[in-house]
Design an enzyme around this catalytic site. Structure first.
Site, PDB file in Angstrom:
ATOM      1  CB  VAL A  77       3.131  11.941 -11.230  1.00 30.95           C
ATOM      2  CG1 VAL A  77       3.702  11.802  -9.715  1.00 30.95           C
ATOM      3  CG2 VAL A  77       2.302  10.688 -11.647  1.00 30.95           C
ATOM      4  N   GLY A  85      11.792  15.413  -2.299  1.00 30.60           N
ATOM      5  CA  GLY A  85      12.824  14.875  -1.817  1.00 30.60           C
ATOM      6  C   GLY A  85      12.435  14.180  -0.221  1.00 30.60           C
ATOM      7  N   GLY A  87       9.741  11.861   0.090  1.00 33.61           N
ATOM      8  CA  GLY A  87       9.218  10.381  -0.222  1.00 33.61           C
ATOM      9  C   GLY A  87       7.859  10.574  -0.463  1.00 33.61           C
ATOM     10  CG  LEU A  88       5.614  13.945   0.542  1.00 26.68           C
ATOM     11  CD1 LEU A  88       5.233  15.594   0.806  1.00 26.68           C
ATOM     12  CD2 LEU A  88       4.705  13.140   1.659  1.00 26.68           C
ATOM     13  N   GLY A  89       6.258  11.720  -3.540  1.00 27.80           N
ATOM     14  CA  GLY A  89       6.086  11.644  -4.840  1.00 27.80           C
ATOM     15  C   GLY A  89       6.096  10.266  -5.037  1.00 27.80           C
ATOM     16  CD  GLN A 115      12.017  13.710 -12.465  1.00 27.11           C
ATOM     17  OE1 GLN A 115      12.531  13.033 -11.714  1.00 27.11           O
ATOM     18  NE2 GLN A 115      12.571  14.937 -13.050  1.00 27.11           N
ATOM     19  CE1 TYR A 119       6.321   8.337 -11.774  1.00 27.87           C
ATOM     20  CE2 TYR A 119       7.757   9.460 -13.304  1.00 27.87           C
ATOM     21  CZ  TYR A 119       6.525   9.291 -12.691  1.00 27.87           C
ATOM     22  OH  TYR A 119       5.843  10.511 -12.201  1.00 27.87           O
TER      23      TYR A 119
END
Length: 162
Positions: A77, A85, A87-89, A115, A119
């Site tokens: 990912v 930052g 919200g795309l992830g 990370q 998650y």
């Protein structure tokens, strides 16, 4: 940043491997120096593969493998640092999770080094019981029984063609 123009794509044939390689090189220590040929194999053997686009620029990607019912794993990912930052992830991971090959799966796994908090906000939990790993530093060696069977088959075939 206004992200309404950002597109999420499920068509893995649209993946630009050079852009993907560059994205890995700038976003991750674990995927630096991956070869184009290897990326092509990884993408071909993954489903779904979700890419994120700002026009013609690939700004994110994630892929998964799954049996469609019991287990799945999300891999690699990445979101370009210029787009983090917003919200795309989160949307990228949620898009992978909502795919028909994953949305009914009993357990979805992923590996992350730093990370965990990201998650966890999506719903993942740390799992201390699945820490087994096999490092294949060399080409896999065939199991002795398979090697014997293969040798016997080769001998059988060589007698047929002699």
């Amino acid at each position: 940043m206004d992200c309404r123009h950002i597109q999420f794509c499920l068509d893995k044939s649209k993946i630009d491997l050079i852009q993907l390689q560059n994205l890995y090189n700038i976003t991750s220590f674990w995927a630096r120096d991956r070869q184009i040929e290897d990326l092509e194999i990884a993408i071909a053997n993954s489903n779904p593969v979700v890419s994120v686009w700002d026009g013609n620029r690939m700004i994110g990607c994630a892929r998964a493998t799954s049996d469609g019912i019991y287990r799945a794993t999300i891999w690699d990912v990445v979101i370009d640092p210029d787009y983090q930052g917003f919200g795309l992830g989160r949307k990228l991971v949620e898009t992978v999770l909502s795919h028909p090959l994953l949305n009914r799966v009993e357990r979805v796994y992923l590996m992350t080094t730093y990370q965990q908090n990201f998650y966890q906000r999506i719903g993942f939990e740390e799992n201390q019981s699945t820490t087994m790993i096999l490092y294949n530093s060399e080409a896999p060696k065939p199991l002795p029984i398979l090697e014997q069977q293969t040798q016997a088959k080769l001998e059988e075939l060589s007698t047929v063609f002699v």
